[in-house]
Motif scaffolding. Sequence first.
Motif, PDB file in Angstrom:
ATOM      1  N   ALA A   1      17.870 -68.783  26.425  1.00 46.98           N
ATOM      2  CA  ALA A   1      16.684 -69.642  26.425  1.00 46.98           C
ATOM      3  C   ALA A   1      15.519 -68.866  25.825  1.00 46.98           C
ATOM      4  CB  ALA A   1      16.343 -70.100  27.840  1.00 46.98           C
ATOM      5  N   THR A   2      14.539 -69.614  25.369  1.00 45.72           N
ATOM      6  CA  THR A   2      13.292 -69.040  24.869  1.00 45.72           C
ATOM      7  C   THR A   2      12.250 -69.111  25.967  1.00 45.72           C
ATOM      8  OG1 THR A   2      13.802 -69.747  22.617  1.00 45.72           O
ATOM      9  CG2 THR A   2      11.514 -69.198  23.099  1.00 45.72           C
ATOM     10  N   ILE A   3      11.495 -68.022  26.132  1.00 47.54           N
ATOM     11  CA  ILE A   3      10.414 -68.008  27.108  1.00 47.54           C
ATOM     12  C   ILE A   3       9.171 -68.575  26.437  1.00 47.54           C
ATOM     13  CG2 ILE A   3       8.984 -66.565  28.597  1.00 47.54           C
ATOM     14  CD1 ILE A   3      11.317 -64.594  28.718  1.00 47.54           C
ATOM     15  N   GLU A   4       8.738 -69.724  26.923  1.00 51.51           N
ATOM     16  CA  GLU A   4       7.607 -70.432  26.331  1.00 51.51           C
ATOM     17  C   GLU A   4       6.470 -70.485  27.344  1.00 51.51           C
ATOM     18  OE1 GLU A   4       9.418 -74.153  25.441  1.00 51.51           O
ATOM     19  OE2 GLU A   4      10.431 -73.431  23.629  1.00 51.51           O
ATOM     20  N   GLY A   5       5.563 -69.512  27.247  1.00 47.27           N
ATOM     21  CA  GLY A   5       4.455 -69.462  28.198  1.00 47.27           C
ATOM     22  C   GLY A   5       4.964 -69.157  29.588  1.00 47.27           C
ATOM     23  N   GLU A   6       4.810 -70.116  30.503  1.00 44.18           N
ATOM     24  CA  GLU A   6       5.224 -69.917  31.880  1.00 44.18           C
ATOM     25  C   GLU A   6       6.519 -70.642  32.208  1.00 44.18           C
ATOM     26  OE1 GLU A   6       2.107 -70.774  34.603  1.00 44.18           O
ATOM     27  OE2 GLU A   6       0.643 -69.470  33.629  1.00 44.18           O
ATOM     28  N   SER A   7       7.294 -71.006  31.201  1.00 43.11           N
ATOM     29  CA  SER A   7       8.537 -71.729  31.456  1.00 43.11           C
ATOM     30  C   SER A   7       9.578 -71.363  30.411  1.00 43.11           C
ATOM     31  CB  SER A   7       8.280 -73.242  31.440  1.00 43.11           C
ATOM     32  OG  SER A   7       7.820 -73.651  30.166  1.00 43.11           O
ATOM     33  N   LEU A   8      10.786 -71.876  30.620  1.00 44.46           N
ATOM     34  CA  LEU A   8      11.890 -71.657  29.703  1.00 44.46           C
ATOM     35  C   LEU A   8      12.183 -72.916  28.912  1.00 44.46           C
ATOM     36  CD1 LEU A   8      14.618 -69.777  31.813  1.00 44.46           C
ATOM     37  CD2 LEU A   8      12.948 -68.797  30.249  1.00 44.46           C
ATOM     38  N   SER A   9      12.686 -72.710  27.713  1.00 48.37           N
ATOM     39  CA  SER A   9      13.255 -73.828  26.975  1.00 48.37           C
ATOM     40  C   SER A   9      14.571 -74.222  27.635  1.00 48.37           C
ATOM     41  CB  SER A   9      13.498 -73.431  25.517  1.00 48.37           C
ATOM     42  OG  SER A   9      14.491 -72.415  25.448  1.00 48.37           O
ATOM     43  N   GLU A  10      15.144 -75.332  27.205  1.00 46.64           N
ATOM     44  CA  GLU A  10      16.436 -75.750  27.740  1.00 46.64           C
ATOM     45  C   GLU A  10      17.489 -74.691  27.386  1.00 46.64           C
ATOM     46  OE1 GLU A  10      19.237 -78.026  29.724  1.00 46.64           O
ATOM     47  OE2 GLU A  10      17.064 -78.271  29.657  1.00 46.64           O
ATOM     48  N   PRO A  11      18.116 -74.063  28.405  1.00 42.47           N
ATOM     49  CA  PRO A  11      19.092 -72.999  28.111  1.00 42.47           C
ATOM     50  C   PRO A  11      20.332 -73.556  27.405  1.00 42.47           C
ATOM     51  CG  PRO A  11      18.305 -72.857  30.384  1.00 42.47           C
ATOM     52  CD  PRO A  11      17.863 -74.188  29.851  1.00 42.47           C
ATOM     53  N   LEU A  12      20.856 -72.773  26.470  1.00 42.02           N
ATOM     54  CA  LEU A  12      22.042 -73.150  25.708  1.00 42.02           C
ATOM     55  C   LEU A  12      23.207 -72.265  26.122  1.00 42.02           C
ATOM     56  CD1 LEU A  12      23.441 -74.634  23.298  1.00 42.02           C
ATOM     57  CD2 LEU A  12      22.639 -72.726  21.863  1.00 42.02           C
ATOM     58  N   ASN A  13      24.328 -72.887  26.464  1.00 48.60           N
ATOM     59  CA  ASN A  13      25.525 -72.135  26.823  1.00 48.60           C
ATOM     60  C   ASN A  13      26.177 -71.614  25.551  1.00 48.60           C
ATOM     61  OD1 ASN A  13      27.891 -71.084  27.795  1.00 48.60           O
ATOM     62  ND2 ASN A  13      28.528 -72.914  28.910  1.00 48.60           N
ATOM     63  N   VAL A  14      26.001 -70.309  25.278  1.00 48.39           N
ATOM     64  CA  VAL A  14      26.559 -69.740  24.047  1.00 48.39           C
ATOM     65  C   VAL A  14      28.014 -69.317  24.226  1.00 48.39           C
ATOM     66  CG1 VAL A  14      24.306 -68.992  23.215  1.00 48.39           C
ATOM     67  CG2 VAL A  14      25.692 -67.420  24.595  1.00 48.39           C
ATOM     68  N   THR A  15      28.512 -69.407  25.475  1.00 49.02           N
ATOM     69  CA  THR A  15      29.932 -69.128  25.718  1.00 49.02           C
ATOM     70  C   THR A  15      30.680 -70.411  26.069  1.00 49.02           C
ATOM     71  OG1 THR A  15      29.344 -68.498  27.995  1.00 49.02           O
ATOM     72  CG2 THR A  15      29.621 -66.726  26.391  1.00 49.02           C
TER      73      THR A  15
END
Length: 681
Positions: free
Chosen positions: A190-204
């Motif tokens: 996920a990308t850290i965007e300010g005080e929250s995360l983007s929608e996490p992506l399952n890379v496995t």
Amino acid sequence: MKLATLALALPLGLSAAPMTVEDLNQLASLHSTALSPSGDAVVYAINQLDGDTRQSDLYRLSLTSDAEPQRLTYAKGTEQAVRYHPDGKGVFFLSARSGSSQLWYLPLSGGEARQVSDLPVDIADYRLDATGQQVALQLRIDPSCDNLTCAEEKAEARLEQVGQGKHYDSLMVRHWDSWGDGLRNQLFVATIEGESLSEPLNVTAGLDTDVPPMPFSGMEEVAFTPDGKHLVFTAKAPGRDHAWHTNYDLWQVPVAGGKAENLTPDNTAWDAHPVFSADGRYLAWLAMSTPGYEADRFRIMLKDLFSGEVKEVAPGWDRSPGNLMFAPDTHTLLVSAQDLGQVTLFAIDTRFGDVRALTGLGSHSLKGVAGDRILYTRNDLSQPTELFSMDLAGRNARQLTNINGEAMAKLELGEFDQFQFKGWNDETVYGYWIKPAGYQEGETYPVAFLVHGGPQGSFGNRWHGRWNAQLWATAGFGVVMIDFHGSTGYGQEFTHSISKDWGGKPLIDLQKGLAAVGQQQPWLDVNNACAAGGSYGGYMMNWIAGQWPEGFKCLVNHAGLFDMRSFYMVTEELWFPEYEFGGSYWDAQERYEQFNPVNHIDKWNTPMLVLHGAKDYRVPLEQGLAAYTVLQRKNIPSELVVWEEENHWILNKDNLEQWYSHVLGWMQRWTDADSKAEDSE
């Protein structure tokens, strides 16, 4: 060499008291550390008693001033997995203060910690990229899911299946202390965007295997590439054969998702612990060379990502690193490795293979490197773990914490030293002895003969949270521990020598070692001794009962292997017995039976205490029950203690107190050690 017990001065009029298991349980523990990117500060977590409960909090310590540590958190619960943001302005950590384990961020300029993630599942661990803008998350989910909505729905569906039969079509059906539930460790980015995360992506996604591997690996097995575009991780390829091979490989996958690429397909043994140099030129990792052999020596491998060249670093160095980090110069690797009863930190030049020890006596663990500073922990047989730093040359060592100094100053421990003798084939074998607390010159003392597990292991010069040798010393025993053939830290040939010879060379070493230390240290009454061991050490208690039945007044068998045939059929990691005995039971039956304790129960006559955890799936409970049944049926004095919620280890502190009450009471009963302890008070 003399390894004297360290002690702080007590106030006038006060005297130290022998340490008890209750004292051990009350000590604070250092459980998470992070070195700032510039190397000028460290943040660490301490778990300590706060009244009748334990509290864990974060502290920050400047390494450039004499200022006192600054307490950073006060919330109830535990902060763990603390890591600095690469900009040095704050730290991330995991906490369940909102109800589940989530990622939090604390600015070091002041203010409250803020919750960064709010996922429907717990975050087990995480790793930041070099910029702090991306985070890889370890989540345990149904591997068929490529998003968290699916994972949440699958989890809710599983709750409705409680009480139903579990269906399996491959091994392992259970592992360590848990039955297989169909879930897998998976990596999300996920990308850290300010005080929250983007929608996490399952890379496995679609990789039906644990990433990182179960049951003990964490995010030390995962690394972002320096450009942040890929993750490299350790895992087995999906398949039905996980229970009988150790072919862990390094894999690489794009952070945007895509097919994982196997980076080490040619090595069918164990590859692990990938790390990148800061300049992005080198990838280093640890690699075994013998398939199926979990105690093989880890070699250090280095790949030049510009030229593609791969080489082994310091191939002539006969030690097995436990972890590794690049120093800032990118041509030096820092590693820890067991070495002659110690755990030592080393610096290795990747160009020429020069190996230089940075630390001396004791057990050290590498925690971080930044600027001109190395962060590490240290403990030994007389001191629990504290945090230290030194420069890159191994000089100017400085103790940073003293979290248990006041408590330890009130406790009397036994003086200890390392000894050596001629063991099997007249080869040099090492061990440790510990004098009883309150030792009186001219007195003789009963012996607690402690045998380590593994079998490729070592008690060594370290502070142990469960098998703490000082607790026998403070109960009136002289303690003897021997690193017999098969022990780690003495070269791979020495370690390997136990395979296919479990009851041979090690037993000779134990017999010769007890006799030798009795001659070297006449205060040890080796004719008034009890032996104790767990796992392989418990196996050795069962083996001693049939092969050395007059050697001891009593035996203590914790989670010991009793019948090698039935053990093979019910343990989970089959690669272990298959390597140690040369194949499956039906392919190597003669070897299994050669050193099978059950074949010698006709000679058993030594009183034995048997202890076992019911959730031990490595050495299942039935192994302990079988030994106890034989003892009872043969009318040999014996007792059995079983903990329904414990695994191969005794982890609950109340249960540990009960464990020591039974163990020390049993050994004192047969040796009269309690009278010695009372006389010294």
